[in-house]
Scaffold this motif. Structure first.
Motif, mmCIF file in Angstrom:
data_model
loop_
_atom_site.group_PDB
_atom_site.id
_atom_site.type_symbol
_atom_site.label_atom_id
_atom_site.label_comp_id
_atom_site.label_asym_id
_atom_site.label_seq_id
_atom_site.Cartn_x
_atom_site.Cartn_y
_atom_site.Cartn_z
ATOM 1 N N CYS A 239 -2.987 -1.495 0.439
ATOM 2 C CA CYS A 239 -2.189 -1.049 -0.713
ATOM 3 C C CYS A 239 -0.782 -0.650 -0.280
ATOM 4 C CB CYS A 239 -2.856 0.145 -1.384
ATOM 5 S SG CYS A 239 -4.103 -0.302 -2.586
ATOM 6 N N LEU A 240 -0.717 0.093 0.839
ATOM 7 C CA LEU A 240 0.589 0.560 1.317
ATOM 8 C C LEU A 240 1.528 -0.609 1.597
ATOM 9 C CD1 LEU A 240 -0.007 3.585 3.724
ATOM 10 C CD2 LEU A 240 1.604 3.458 1.851
ATOM 11 N N ARG A 241 1.000 -1.634 2.257
ATOM 12 C CA ARG A 241 1.835 -2.811 2.582
ATOM 13 C C ARG A 241 2.331 -3.480 1.301
ATOM 14 N NH1 ARG A 241 -2.325 -3.664 6.418
ATOM 15 N NH2 ARG A 241 -1.634 -3.159 8.529
ATOM 16 N N SER A 242 1.457 -3.532 0.300
ATOM 17 C CA SER A 242 1.828 -4.195 -0.952
ATOM 18 C C SER A 242 2.865 -3.403 -1.739
ATOM 19 C CB SER A 242 0.585 -4.419 -1.827
ATOM 20 O OG SER A 242 -0.328 -5.291 -1.175
ATOM 21 N N ILE A 243 2.667 -2.086 -1.823
ATOM 22 C CA ILE A 243 3.584 -1.295 -2.650
ATOM 23 C C ILE A 243 4.956 -1.139 -1.995
ATOM 24 C CG2 ILE A 243 1.718 -0.049 -3.795
ATOM 25 C CD1 ILE A 243 2.352 2.384 -2.113
ATOM 26 N N LEU A 244 5.045 -1.404 -0.694
ATOM 27 C CA LEU A 244 6.365 -1.382 -0.044
ATOM 28 C C LEU A 244 7.258 -2.495 -0.591
ATOM 29 C CD1 LEU A 244 5.440 -0.537 3.659
ATOM 30 C CD2 LEU A 244 6.766 0.880 2.069
ATOM 31 N N ARG A 245 6.618 -3.515 -1.167
ATOM 32 C CA ARG A 245 7.388 -4.595 -1.794
ATOM 33 C C ARG A 245 7.679 -4.297 -3.269
ATOM 34 N NH1 ARG A 245 3.905 -7.463 1.783
ATOM 35 N NH2 ARG A 245 2.294 -7.773 0.201
ATOM 36 N N GLN A 246 7.250 -3.075 -3.730
ATOM 37 C CA GLN A 246 7.483 -2.668 -5.121
ATOM 38 C C GLN A 246 8.694 -1.730 -5.247
ATOM 39 O OE1 GLN A 246 5.257 -2.989 -8.152
ATOM 40 N NE2 GLN A 246 4.702 -4.863 -7.097
ATOM 41 N N ASP A 247 9.511 -1.663 -4.190
ATOM 42 C CA ASP A 247 10.732 -0.859 -4.178
ATOM 43 C C ASP A 247 10.479 0.614 -4.484
ATOM 44 O OD1 ASP A 247 13.490 -0.343 -4.002
ATOM 45 O OD2 ASP A 247 13.740 -0.575 -6.172
ATOM 46 N N PRO A 248 9.538 1.276 -3.748
ATOM 47 C CA PRO A 248 9.267 2.690 -4.021
ATOM 48 C C PRO A 248 10.296 3.615 -3.361
ATOM 49 C CG PRO A 248 7.869 1.949 -2.247
ATOM 50 C CD PRO A 248 8.683 0.743 -2.666
ATOM 51 N N ASP A 249 10.549 4.748 -3.977
ATOM 52 C CA ASP A 249 11.347 5.800 -3.349
ATOM 53 C C ASP A 249 10.435 6.834 -2.704
ATOM 54 O OD1 ASP A 249 14.065 5.009 -4.259
ATOM 55 O OD2 ASP A 249 13.189 5.336 -6.241
ATOM 56 N N VAL A 250 9.335 7.127 -3.418
ATOM 57 C CA VAL A 250 8.366 8.116 -2.934
ATOM 58 C C VAL A 250 6.972 7.496 -2.971
ATOM 59 C CG1 VAL A 250 7.395 10.424 -3.269
ATOM 60 C CG2 VAL A 250 9.777 9.992 -3.893
#
Length: 570
Positions: A382-393
């Motif tokens: 999940c972490l690897r995927s959401i890093l491509r979702q432009d998260p700030d936090v």
């Protein structure tokens, strides 16, 4: 229709300048059009405070307000008014003398309630006033049946054919028959009774355990397990099967552990239950974690932390990148603290994403992802995927392995603020834990901004806590002195009806916050031992869990015994 009593109260409010004649006229017009209570209308108009209204009502009646928590009510008197009516009007019958019934009311100005009571009981009603906060507890205490009474009532209502079906569950029966049994009224009632009791008593967990010759139900209230009641053993598997059906689990499988969840509406609020079923020697053991959103405190200001620790957390949360870790044992409130941090920094201009297993509370405006190991949706994945979702936090529910920790650290190093939890006992011990998981010390010092360790203390019941002077030996050992250097007066639990004779009611958090200052970062990078990191943190101003707990003891919030049981000497 305005009674003579209501007129008298209004006159007192005007005489004491709590309200004006114009306020009263407006309230009367609303009362004529909508009905209800003149007192409530005045409060809603903000013409008078509840406290001043309470004072005026008490004076007009010529009685001091009754303390319901210390009052015993005869069962025959209680039977005159049904529980439903009592809850609807916030009233409680207190005593009866001849044709006169004395009734405690939160709002004696409620003429509708007074009229209904007179019609219902065929008695003259004499109202006295009671505090709103006492009324709900008094209604709960007086009307609620004991577990044994409820159980006896359910068992007496079971027909012989139903009892045969319940006893069949102990044997190998078909899935169809199991489903039929779990949908049977007695089993449903018994299960609902257990779940409702857990929610009403503010329990965090319900344990349903099979013993050799009996079954046992325990509730964890304020962190301590207490026995609720002991149902007959023949009901055990039927209750377990009912919970499995509610959780959408396999009711025919009794050899393997199973996990699930379900939601129930109890007392007009939705409550989530997380379910764990594990086979044991005498049958299946069930543990239900209660997630009551109305009881949750997702606000840094209300967690009980001292101001200097809250400020450290706020400062770390305002960093544009880095890692904040909260550690401690299961059930110590780590996730609640992280939710509170997210709530503090939430902003429409920030993209906040969480990865959890499971999602405990839904946060408005925040994107939450539920881990599912069965389909390969892991924390690290999940972490690897959401890093491509432009998260700030990013909030990671729990760091369990090297892979998740590695991605989290790299995320913190590449411009993201990462929040997570770790299972260690102390803030300084988290550094050793991360090194043991395989992360290089220089990466820890480069990425982590704050490590916090927390626990939950039981709050002393303010109604019955007992003051005493500690011995000179304990005062010196635990620094129990006031600002003038004298041995301080502290408190211990005593027990009353309000706190179910435990001496405690509610919990508060204590926390030690280790900011990774340049000095501490240098020690970590050099591979320093846990003790050296701890000493450096204390020299830099960190207040340990034990010291934090002692502060609460000196303030009369917690007991010395509970602090010593919850924390260790640092």
């Amino acid at each position: 229709m305005v009674t003579a009593l209501t007129k008298k109260i209004c006159d007192i409010l005007i005489d004491k300048k709590f309200i004006t004649k114009e306020d009263l006229e407006k309230a009367r017009k609303t009362f004529s059009a909508e009905g209800g209570s003149l007192g409530e209308i005045l409060v809603k108009m903000k013409a008078v405070s509840k406290k001043d209204l309470f004072s005026a009502i008490s004076e007009s009646l010529g009685f001091p307000p009754i303390q319901l928590t210390r009052f015993k009510i005869d069962k025959d008197v209680l039977a005159l008014i049904p529980e439903k009516t009592s809850r609807l009007y916030q009233i409680l019958p207190v005593s009866r003398i001849g044709n006169q019934l004395t009734v405690a009311m939160v709002d004696p100005l409620n003429v509708v309630a007074l009229d209904d009571l007179k019609i219902m009981t065929h008695l003259d009603i004499r109202p006295i006033i009671a505090a709103e906060e006492d009324m709900e507890q008094a209604i709960q205490r007086h009307y609620e049946k004991s577990a044994d009474e409820e159980l006896t009532e359910i068992i007496n209502g079971i027909k012989s054919t139903q009892m045969e079906m319940i006893e069949e569950v102990q044997e190998d029966v078909s899935t169809e028959n199991l489903l039929s049994i779990t949908e049977d009224a007695p089993v449903v009632k018994l299960t609902n009774m257990i779940l409702s009791k857990g929610v009403k008593e503010r329990a965090s967990d319900i344990l349903i355990e099979p013993m050799e010759k009996k079954s046992r139900v325990r509730l964890r209230i304020d962190g301590v397990l207490c026995e609720y009641y002991v149902p007959p053993k023949k009901f055990h598997q039927a209750i377990v099967s009912r919970i499995k059906v509610m959780s959408d689990l396999d009711i025919a499988e009794r050899r393997l552990p199973q996990d699930g969840r379900f939601t129930l509406k109890i007392e007009n609020r939705k409550v989530d239950f997380r379910v764990s079923v594990v086979p044991s020697t005498y049958g299946e053991r069930v543990v239900l974690r209660i997630l009551d959103k109305t009881q949750s405190t997702i606000d840094l200001e209300r967690l009980g932390f001292k101001e200097e620790n809250k400020q450290k957390i706020r400062d770390a949360a305002c960093n544009p990148h880095g890692m904040i870790l909260v550690c401690g044992p299961t059930g110590c409130g780590k996730t609640t603290t992280l939710y509170s941090v997210l709530n503090y920094i939430d902003d429409p201009g920030k993209n906040i994403i969480t990865v959890e297993d499971p999602i405990e509370f839904e946060l408005k405006g925040i994107n939450q992802v539920n881990v599912n190991d069965e389909i390969g949706l892991t924390f690290a994945g999940c972490l690897r995927s959401i890093l491509r979702q432009d998260p700030d936090v990013i909030m990671v529910g729990e760091i369990r392995d090297f892979e998740t920790l590695d991605v989290a650290v790299k995320s913190a190093l590449t411009g993201h603020l990462v929040l997570s939890t770790l299972h260690t006992n102390t803030a300084s011990g988290s550094v050793t834990r991360m090194v043991n998981m395989g992360i290089e010390p220089f990466l820890i010092s480069a990425s982590v901004e704050l490590i916090a360790a927390q626990r939950l203390l039981r709050k002393l019941c303010h109604e019955c806590k007992e003051a005493y002077m500690p011995s000179k030996e304990n005062a010196e050992k635990y620094n129990l002195f006031d600002s003038k250097g004298h041995i301080a007066k502290i408190y211990r639990p005593k027990g009353c009806k309000r706190c179910m004779n435990t001496g405690y009611q509610g919990r508060l958090g204590i926390i030690e916050c280790m900011l990774l200052t340049p000095k501490i970062k240098d020690l970590i990078a050099l591979g320093a031992q846990e003790f050296d990191v701890l000493e450096a943190a204390k020299s830099e101003g960190m207040i340990t869990l034990r010291e934090n707990g002692i502060q609460n003891v000196l303030e009369g919030i917690a007991s010395l015994e509970d602090v010593l049981c919850t924390t260790i000497e640092s």
